[in-house]
Structures are given as structure tokens and as C-alpha cells.
Design a protein around this motif. Structure first.
Motif, short mmCIF file in Angstrom:
data_model
loop_
_atom_site.label_atom_id
_atom_site.label_comp_id
_atom_site.label_asym_id
_atom_site.label_seq_id
_atom_site.Cartn_x
_atom_site.Cartn_y
_atom_site.Cartn_z
N ALA A 1 0.82 -1.22 0.00
CA ALA A 1 0.00 0.00 0.00
C ALA A 1 0.86 1.26 0.00
O ALA A 1 0.44 2.29 -0.53
CB ALA A 1 -0.93 0.00 1.21
N VAL A 2 2.05 1.20 0.57
CA VAL A 2 2.81 2.45 0.77
C VAL A 2 4.08 2.56 -0.08
O VAL A 2 4.62 3.66 -0.23
CB VAL A 2 3.19 2.65 2.26
N THR A 3 4.58 1.44 -0.63
CA THR A 3 5.87 1.48 -1.32
C THR A 3 5.79 2.24 -2.64
O THR A 3 4.80 2.14 -3.36
CB THR A 3 6.38 0.05 -1.58
N LYS A 4 6.86 3.02 -2.91
CA LYS A 4 6.90 3.79 -4.16
C LYS A 4 7.99 3.28 -5.09
O LYS A 4 8.94 2.62 -4.65
CB LYS A 4 7.15 5.27 -3.85
N ARG A 5 7.84 3.60 -6.37
CA ARG A 5 8.85 3.28 -7.38
C ARG A 5 9.95 4.34 -7.33
O ARG A 5 9.79 5.37 -6.69
CB ARG A 5 8.23 3.29 -8.78
N ALA A 6 11.01 4.08 -8.08
CA ALA A 6 12.12 5.04 -8.13
C ALA A 6 11.64 6.40 -8.63
O ALA A 6 12.15 7.44 -8.22
CB ALA A 6 13.23 4.50 -9.04
N ASN A 7 10.61 6.42 -9.50
CA ASN A 7 10.15 7.69 -10.06
C ASN A 7 9.14 8.42 -9.16
O ASN A 7 8.56 9.43 -9.56
CB ASN A 7 9.55 7.48 -11.47
N GLY A 8 8.91 7.91 -7.96
CA GLY A 8 8.04 8.59 -7.01
C GLY A 8 6.59 8.15 -7.07
O GLY A 8 5.81 8.46 -6.17
N ARG A 9 6.19 7.45 -8.14
CA ARG A 9 4.82 6.94 -8.21
C ARG A 9 4.68 5.74 -7.27
O ARG A 9 5.67 5.09 -6.96
CB ARG A 9 4.49 6.48 -9.63
N PHE A 10 3.46 5.45 -6.90
CA PHE A 10 3.27 4.26 -6.07
C PHE A 10 3.52 3.00 -6.88
O PHE A 10 3.19 2.93 -8.07
CB PHE A 10 1.86 4.24 -5.48
N ALA A 11 4.12 1.99 -6.24
CA ALA A 11 4.38 0.71 -6.91
C ALA A 11 3.06 0.08 -7.34
O ALA A 11 2.91 -0.38 -8.47
CB ALA A 11 5.14 -0.22 -5.98
N VAL A 12 2.10 0.07 -6.43
CA VAL A 12 0.75 -0.42 -6.73
C VAL A 12 -0.11 0.84 -6.90
O VAL A 12 -0.13 1.70 -6.02
CB VAL A 12 0.21 -1.30 -5.59
N ASP A 13 -0.79 0.95 -8.04
CA ASP A 13 -1.41 2.22 -8.40
C ASP A 13 -2.50 2.68 -7.44
O ASP A 13 -2.63 3.85 -7.16
CB ASP A 13 -1.98 2.12 -9.82
N ALA A 14 -3.32 1.74 -6.98
CA ALA A 14 -4.48 2.15 -6.18
C ALA A 14 -4.66 1.28 -4.96
O ALA A 14 -4.19 0.14 -4.90
CB ALA A 14 -5.75 2.10 -7.04
N LEU A 15 -5.37 1.86 -3.99
CA LEU A 15 -5.80 1.11 -2.83
C LEU A 15 -7.28 0.78 -3.07
O LEU A 15 -8.07 1.68 -3.32
CB LEU A 15 -5.63 1.98 -1.58
#
Ligand SMILES: [Zn+2]
Length: 481
Positions: free
Chosen positions: A330-344
Motif C-alpha cells: 500500500a505504501v511502497t513507491k517506485r524510483a520515479n516517485g509513483r506508487f508501486a501499486v497504483d491504487a488502494l
């Protein structure tokens, strides 16, 4: 001219329009008419001081059919503060029927399942059969197809064909990972991304593949994040509840769903009718029992009776989702700042875990998400995926889809859909439903009493195409990069 409704002194959190401040929001003709200080007058004023005003919550994974979820889902979603919801299985005719008879003012969309023996003949349907099914599903109001890999798997080839077909036809497609030869764990997740072959794919409930069966759960979580980061064609959601959602329906002495069989074994029970019964009595299988117009998780004798009364055709849940995956995904982000998982999302609806506020805002309380990030994951990003430029934010002219929350109690207090009240002070007062659907379904859905918003082919797809842009007047629009 007075506004229709004025929300006074709430704390507006609208990341798309860079607003995070105490102000008033005025509603007129179903849209946001003004945002700021000293607005008015209005025919109706609501003092929302001390509460937070958010763009309406959009749950991109729910169940609202008589097969899964049942009639109570609309009421349960309204109570949870959701204003738009995406049914992730169908059957589409049942979803539309229940929306017409049990709607609470929500906007909904639906994808229809590709299920052997129900909508296709075998576990290996060929392209023509899949195409016929998509045409039928769209005519009935669905925006695409769902492959129920973990429950009713297809061959890997047919799974890939379904994804390719939806890409070619501009339809939405979701795959619950898993095929005939691959279970719904990390192997299923890897396979799902491979089978997509770069085409748009909605990968639902990512946390359900990350249960530590193949490796240490944190290693699996990291692998899931890396897989998503390397697959920009995949749009994903995860949920926070410890409970999953299965069907307790048995046929010929065994649970129909492969997932249910697996979860019975996991709890130390036989994957049979009598194993199911024993697990309900022992408190392992939680039956989705109707109490006061809502479904709740129940065990023991009352739950066993409800299961028997339904001739086993009732939902059930198992406590199988470890916190390491639920929380990190739910909280982890990708290197580019977007969330790894798009939505909750919740995988809720009629399944009792509509916890966007309850568990999602617990992450805000922990400072694991800011409230703005919560809105990104539960409204702005879902609106973008569903190609709804007038939802997901509260700029001038946006749909007045609004969820008013009590942040301390982690609960929705009131909500509006298109300016009409859905929830008022904890009571559901909305009626009817608006369906996002294909043009050809319009007359049929209209005759059922449903409002329809057209979705053109290639519009509503699980991709990362358009992004939010703010023009010079501060109005948010969706722009293709
Ligand atoms: Zn689901």
C-alpha cells in the motif's frame, strides 16, 4: 443565484488541484461551482468544520452481483464513503439488476467473467468464442472482461488470448493471476505479466499473490514491486484487509473454487463439503452472513445455518493475508516517485471489508501515507484509470462526488454523488445508480431505470496513458503524455 449546497469550513484535501486547506465548497447542478472563502448564499448549508472534504472515494475492486457480494453491496459501499465502484467479476446481468433494485446513488462499472461452463465452454476458449463473449458482455453493460485465474483458471494460452483480444478491441481486462498449471502465488504473478505481452492489464489484489509461500514474504513483496516497476502496461491495486473473499459454494461434494479448496487445506481442513462445514464451526471459514442489511463475517453454528440455508451458495473469507505484504504494497513507491501499486482498493462491495477509510486512514494515522497520498490512491489515480476526468478531484466544474470524513474516527460521515446525497450523517439516503457502459447497452440499462454514462472503446483501459494537468485557471484535466 444561490448555490444548491454549500459545505462550510471543512478541510479540503484535493492533490490534483494542489489544495490542502480549510475552505468552503459550493455545489450547483451536480458540479463543483466554487471553492474558497465566504462563498454563498446557498439553498442548503452544511457545517463540516472539523471534518475533511475529499474527492469521492473510488473503489476499483468490488463485488456487487448475486453471485458474489449480493444485494447489500451498494448500501455497504455507501456506508464506507465510496461514491464510484468497479465490479471485478460480474456476472454483468446480475450486477445491473442489483444496481437497478438496490442502488444507493453510486456510479458503477463492471467487467464480466470468462468462466468455463458459464460464459465460455471450456478452459481453453478460442479467439472467436472470446470475441463473442466480449460482444455479449458489452451489450449487457460491461466495459470488458475478467479472467478468474485463482478461482476458475483457464489455460495460459486462453488467458493470453483474452488479454490480447481486449487490447485489440479497446476493452478493459483484469486477470486474477493463475492459470490451469500455475497457482495464484508469485509464480502466478510473474506468469500474468508475461501473458500480458505488453498489452494493458489490470492486475487485481496484488497482495493476494504475496503470501510468503515461495520465499520470505518481504522478498516476495520486493519482487512484486520490481515486477510492477518493470511492467508499465500493468495497472494494479491491492487491499488492506487480513481476510480474503471466496465462495463457499460446493458442487458434487467439493468447493467449486480452487482458491477455497486451497484455503481449507491451509487451515488444516479437507477440501470437501464436510471440511467446509467443519471449518465454519471451528472459526476458520468466515461466512458472509446478512445482518441488518449488511454482510458481516460470521462463524460457528449461526454461520453454518446461513451456509446451509443458502444451499452452500454464500461467500466466505479466510484470514490469509499477512500484514507485511498488505502494508508494504500500500505504501511502497517506485524510483520515479509513483506508487508501486497504483491504487488502494478493497475487493469489498458485498464482501465485508469496505475498509478504505478504516484501514486506509490508519496508514495516514501512522504517517505511512499523507492524506493527499490517500486521496491519490483512492480517488485521483482510480479516476485516471477509469478515464473519468470530472472525478478524482474537486476543481471548478468537476462532478460533485465528495466524501466527507472524520479523520480521527477513520470513518465517512457524509457523501455526494453528482451533487446528490448518498450518505448523510452516517445514514444511507442515496437511490439508483449511474453505470459507465458501452453505447449499445444504453437503451437496455435505461429501460431498467439506470442512468448511463457512455464509455467508448479504448477509453476505459488499465493503462498509464493520460496524466492530470492543471491549466492556467487551475482546472484539472486529463492529458495524454
Ligand atoms: Zn475480487
Amino acid at each position: 443565484m444561490p448555490y444548491d449546497v454549500l459545505l462550510r469550513n471543512g478541510h479540503l484535501t484535493d492533490p490534483v488541484n494542489n489544495r490542502d486547506e480549510v475552505c468552503d465548497v459550493a455545489i450547483e447542478n451536480g458540479r463543483v461551482a466554487a471553492v474558497g472563502q465566504d462563498l454563498g448564499p446557498a439553498r442548503e448549508e452544511m457545517d463540516v468544520a472539523g471534518l475533511h472534504v475529499l474527492p469521492g472515494l473510488i473503489d476499483t475492486h468490488v463485488h456487487l452481483s448475486s453471485w458474489l457480494g449480493g444485494a447489500a453491496g451498494h448500501r455497504m459501499l455507501a456506508l464506507a464513503g465510496v461514491t464510484t465502484a468497479f465490479d471485478m467479476a460480474g456476472p454483468v446481468d446480475s450486477v445491473m439488476e442489483l444496481a437497478a433494485t438496490h442502488g444507493t446513488g453510486l456510479t458503477i462499472a463492471c467487467i464480466d467473467y470468462v468462466r468455463p461452463g458459464h460464459t465460455v465452454g471450456t478452459t481453453n476458449p478460442h479467439m472467436d468464442e472470446l470475441r463473442d463473449h466480449l460482444v455479449r458482455a458489452r451489450r449487457s453493460g460491461a466495459v470488458g472482461l475478467k479472467v478468474l485465474g485463482g478461482h476458475f483458471p483457464l489455460t495460459a494460452e486462453a488467458t493470453a488470448r483474452t488479454i490480447a483480444l481486449c487490447a485489440a478491441e479497446g476493452a478493459h481486462v483484469a486477470l486474477h493471476a493463475g492459470t490451469l498449471d500455475t497457482p495464484q502465488d508469485m509464480r502466478g504473478m510473474r506468469e500474468a505479466i508475461e501473458l500480458a505481452e505488453g498489452h494493458p492489464l489490470h492486475l487485481p489484489h496484488v497482495n493476494a499473490y504475496v503470501r510468503g509461500t515461495q520465499d520470505h514474504i518481504l522478498m516476495e513483496t520486493l519482487e512484486a514491486v520490481r515486477l510492477l516497476e518493470a511492467a508499465p502496461n500493468v495497472w494494479s491495486e491491492s487491499y488492506l484487509a487480513p481476510f480474503n473473499g471466496n465462495s463457499a459454494k460446493c458442487a458434487n461434494g467439493v468447493p467449486e473454487s480452487v482458491a477455497t479448496q486451497r484455503n481449507l487445506l491451509k487451515g488444516g481442513f479437507e477440501p470437501t463439503l464436510s471440511g467446509m462445514e467443519a471449518s465454519i464451526l471451528a472459526g476458520w471459514a468466515h461466512v458472509h452472513m446478512a445482518v441488518d442489511g449488511q454482510n458481516v463475517l460470521a462463524t460457528g453454528e449461526a454461520a453454518r445455518l446461513a451456509w446451509k440455508e443458502a444451499e452452500t451458495d454464500i461467500g466466505c473469507s479466510f484470514h490469509v493475508n499477512p500484514p507485511e505484504a498488505r502494508i508494504n504494497l500500500a505504501v511502497t513507491k517506485r524510483a520515479n516517485g509513483r506508487f508501486a501499486v497504483d491504487a488502494l482498493a478493497t475487493d469489498g462491495g458485498g464482501i465485508p471489508r469496505n475498509d478504505l477509510c478504516d484501514r486506509g486512514l490508519a496508514l495516514v494515522a501512522l504517517n505511512a501515507l499523507t492524506l493527499s497520498e490517500f486521496v491519490v490512491k483512492t480517488s485521483a489515480e482510480p479516476a485516471r484509470m477509469m478515464a473519468l476526468p470530472s472525478k478524482g478531484h474537486l476543481g471548478i466544474g468537476a462532478d460533485a462526488d465528495i466524501t466527507i470524513i472524520d479523520l480521527c474516527r477513520r470513518r465517512a460521515v457524509s457523501s455526494f454523488g453528482g451533487g446528490r446525497p448518498i450518505l448523510r450523517d452516517g445514514r444511507v439516503i442515496g437511490r439508483g445508480a449511474t453505470v459507465l457502459s458501452s453505447r449499445e447497452a444504453h437503451p437496455r440499462l435505461n429501460a431498467m431505470g439506470l442512468d448511463v454514462v457512455f464509455v467508448e472503446p479504448f477509453q476505459f483501459r488499465p493503462c498509464h496513458g493520460p496524466t492530470w494537468q492543471n491549466d492556467t485557471k487551475g482546472e484539472a484535466t486529463l492529458q495524454t503524455r
